[in-house]
Design an enzyme around this catalytic site. Structure first.
Site, PDB file in Angstrom:
ATOM      1  N   HIS A   1    -118.919  57.526  14.484  1.00  0.00           N
ATOM      2  CA  HIS A   1    -119.003  58.684  13.599  1.00  0.00           C
ATOM      3  C   HIS A   1    -119.472  59.905  14.400  1.00  0.00           C
ATOM      4  O   HIS A   1    -120.059  59.768  15.482  1.00  0.00           O
ATOM      5  CB  HIS A   1    -119.991  58.410  12.466  1.00  0.00           C
ATOM      6  CG  HIS A   1    -119.474  57.460  11.425  1.00  0.00           C
ATOM      7  ND1 HIS A   1    -120.104  57.251  10.228  1.00  0.00           N
ATOM      8  CD2 HIS A   1    -118.381  56.662  11.402  1.00  0.00           C
ATOM      9  CE1 HIS A   1    -119.427  56.372   9.518  1.00  0.00           C
ATOM     10  NE2 HIS A   1    -118.379  55.991  10.208  1.00  0.00           N
TER      11      HIS A   1
ATOM     12  N   GLU B   1    -121.982  61.803  14.176  1.00  0.00           N
ATOM     13  CA  GLU B   1    -123.397  61.814  14.547  1.00  0.00           C
ATOM     14  C   GLU B   1    -123.671  60.902  15.739  1.00  0.00           C
ATOM     15  O   GLU B   1    -124.477  61.237  16.621  1.00  0.00           O
ATOM     16  CB  GLU B   1    -124.268  61.350  13.371  1.00  0.00           C
ATOM     17  CG  GLU B   1    -124.229  62.263  12.152  1.00  0.00           C
ATOM     18  CD  GLU B   1    -123.156  61.865  11.148  1.00  0.00           C
ATOM     19  OE1 GLU B   1    -122.080  61.367  11.559  1.00  0.00           O
ATOM     20  OE2 GLU B   1    -123.383  62.051   9.943  1.00  0.00           O
TER      21      GLU B   1
ATOM     22  N   CYS C   1    -124.040  58.984   6.762  1.00  0.00           N
ATOM     23  CA  CYS C   1    -123.908  57.699   6.079  1.00  0.00           C
ATOM     24  C   CYS C   1    -125.158  56.858   6.350  1.00  0.00           C
ATOM     25  O   CYS C   1    -126.032  57.239   7.134  1.00  0.00           O
ATOM     26  CB  CYS C   1    -122.648  56.972   6.542  1.00  0.00           C
ATOM     27  SG  CYS C   1    -122.847  56.125   8.124  1.00  0.00           S
TER      28      CYS C   1
ATOM     29  N   CYS D   1    -125.634  56.099  10.099  1.00  0.00           N
ATOM     30  CA  CYS D   1    -126.079  57.252  10.892  1.00  0.00           C
ATOM     31  C   CYS D   1    -127.491  57.660  10.512  1.00  0.00           C
ATOM     32  O   CYS D   1    -128.281  58.058  11.382  1.00  0.00           O
ATOM     33  CB  CYS D   1    -125.101  58.420  10.716  1.00  0.00           C
ATOM     34  SG  CYS D   1    -123.476  58.071  11.439  1.00  0.00           S
TER      35      CYS D   1
END
Lengths: 355, 191
Positions: free
Chosen positions: B71, B73, B107, B110
């Site tokens: 992701h 992040e 999420c 993360c």
């Protein structure tokens, strides 16, 4: 052709331990959803004795029409009286009560003429189970309060009784967890946190990746699960990290053409999603064995990777697959998977938690 | 508009930011999300800012790496770790004074990673109804998890409508990289 070619050794080479065939003392038990694991919750309801038994079916029909209890369809409407000293034999559930409910008369609870209260005695308050029981344990507890219907999930019952896996499957599971324990020991030898994990394709029994915690101050997020997910990606020709400094971390290259053939004959086929290489989406359909319960980051990484089943040995204090959260069994996330704990629990308990 | 409210000081005084800084860095994160959308990637953009300097940037790399944990992040954290290595600073001294600016609520994965890195502050745009770890599905950001790093402060809602619109546009065209749902597969077979 591959700069990491040296790592492309088969996972099951001679350095990995042979599966121990001796009988062992462990049991794989399911980590159920919150709904399946919670204690029975009770709500107050009004019931009344049926003094004239011949009125039972008429009363049942009229009361049910007025108070249908749509959210408590698991409750049986009539129960045999539990007090042998009472003259009546049956009691009927009338309706749910307000939280601060007090005494009510039949006239207050049952509108006339829709219900003719002939044959009923004085209403009384009774605690009843608020929602349907999902496991046998919940059912036993629920029906101690009021008769309850129970649609047993045979799979869950067998899992809870530790009868889900055959002796052969348990030998295989133990072999995989022994590899994970061995990986954790490799990490500890290298001064890293002792957490080990293994990814297996259950359709073929092939070990696809073996990893251990590689986190350090230089990269604190390389937990064993994150390492394994990236090793599976490396087996599919991609991935992100360089694990050469950690030679115990290894993967089996995914064999595309055999993969297609193997996949096309298995029943999982319908549920598998292939990408253009004929390989499943990341970890779809794969099992992950890990020595200790994963943290929230690793548990959610498993959701994103579409892992099928997770086996862990012992819990972790902040664990997210049973201890603090049950990220694998949430209806509001887009992927759910089965989780079992207890595989080689005694050995795994000696190893580090996933934090 | 919504993020005009002055941020309260982070617990432990790790990081605080002005409204001007939020505007500047979120504009850059929005531009990254737009670029992601144009390349048919989930439109999330993020920046990690330390001492008024961008030390990490990221956008979703799931398809490119075949690793579903890549992701925006996570990519930005790895870049910031690289920055620490190159500049000879210890990651803990940097991350504990770094703010993350991201167009969508992180999420659950993360959010847990940000805790483990001990990032004190996250400024984000819209909610992440599907996977959000700062309150939408779980609140990992503020949960009492003594073995999982530190909780972090959130400033949500900055240009949220814009961020939502980008997500909607993306999901309308359907994520070509995600596995097809069974329902969708059946619809495809029928048509």
């Amino acid at each position: 052709m591959d700069p990491l070619g040296g790592m492309e050794q088969q996972c099951e080479d001679e350095k990995a331990p042979r599966p121990n065939r001796e009988p062992t003392l462990w049991q794989a038990l399911p980590v159920l959803s919150e709904q399946q694991s919670r204690d029975v919750e009770l709500v107050l309801a009004y019931a009344a004795p049926i003094l004239d038994k011949r009125q039972t079916s008429r009363l049942l029909k009229e009361v049910s029409a007025v108070h249908p209890l749509p959210d408590q369809t698991h409750l049986k409407r009539v129960r045999p009286s539990r007090d042998a000293s009472r003259p009546h034999l049956l009691e009927i559930l009338l309706c749910l009560a307000e939280p601060a409910a007090g005494k009510r008369s039949l006239a207050e609870l049952l509108p006339q003429p829709a219900v003719d209260p002939r044959g009923l005695g004085q209403p009384f308050l009774v605690p009843v189970p608020a929602w349907p029981p999902l496991t046998r344990g919940q059912f036993e507890e629920a029906r101690a309060h009021w008769p309850t219907s129970f649609h047993e999930d045979k799979h869950v019952t067998r899992a809870l009784a530790g009868r889900l896996f055959s002796a052969q499957e348990q030998v295989e599971m133990q072999g995989h967890m022994e590899r994970a324990v061995w990986m954790a020991q490799q990490a500890a030898t290298g001064g890293l946190r002792a957490v080990g994990a293994v990814v297996v394709d259950p359709a073929s029994g092939q070990v696809l990746a073996m990893g251990h915690d590689c986190s350090s101050s230089a990269n604190p997020l390389l937990h064993a699960t994150m390492v394994c997910i990236d090793l599976v990606a490396q087996g599919q020709g991609q991935g992100t990290y360089d694990f050469r400094p950690h030679p115990a971390c290894s993967f089996a290259p995914a064999s595309t053409h055999q993969g297609i053939q193997a996949v096309s004959v298995r029943t999982l086929n319908e549920d598998m999603d292939m990408d253009e290489d004929g390989l499943p989406y990341v970890c779809t359909g794969y099992d992950l064995y890990i020595t200790r319960e994963p943290c929230a980051m690793c548990a959610m990484a498993m959701v994103h990777s579409r892992v099928q089943r997770v086996f862990y040995g012992a819990p972790s204090p902040d664990g997210a697959l049973g201890t603090r959260f049950r990220i694998h069994a949430r209806p509001d996330l887009n992927h759910r998977f089965q989780v079992f704990h207890g595989v080689l629990e005694a050995q795994c308990r000696q190893l580090d938690p996933d934090t | 508009m919504e993020a005009e409210a002055a941020p309260t000081p982070a617990p432990g005084g790790g990081c605080s930011v002005s409204a001007e800084e939020i505007e500047k860095w979120m504009e850059e994160a929005m531009q990254m999300a737009k670029e992601a959308l144009e390349s048919i990637e989930v439109p999330v953009g993020c920046l990690m800012v330390y001492n008024n300097e961008v030390v990490g940037k990221g956008r979703n790399e799931v398809n490119q790496t075949k690793n579903a944990t890549r992701h925006a992040e996570m990519v930005a954290i790895d870049q910031a770790l690289d920055w620490c290595r190159r500049s000879g600073r210890s990651p803990s001294s940097v991350f504990e004074h770094t703010a993350l600016y991201v167009t969508v609520e992180p999420c659950i994965m993360c959010a847990a990673a940000l805790r483990l890195m001990k990032i004190p502050l996250v400024v984000y745009g819209c909610q992440n109804e599907r996977f959000g770890g700062c309150g939408s599905v779980l609140n990992i950001a503020s949960a009492d998890l003594p073995n999982t790093g530190r909780p972090f402060q959130c400033i949500p809602g900055y240009r949220a409508e814009e961020a939502v619109e980008m997500l909607k546009t993306f999901y309308k065209q359907e994520n070509p990289n995600a596995p097809k749902s069974k329902v969708r597969k059946k619809e495809c077979q029928r048509s």
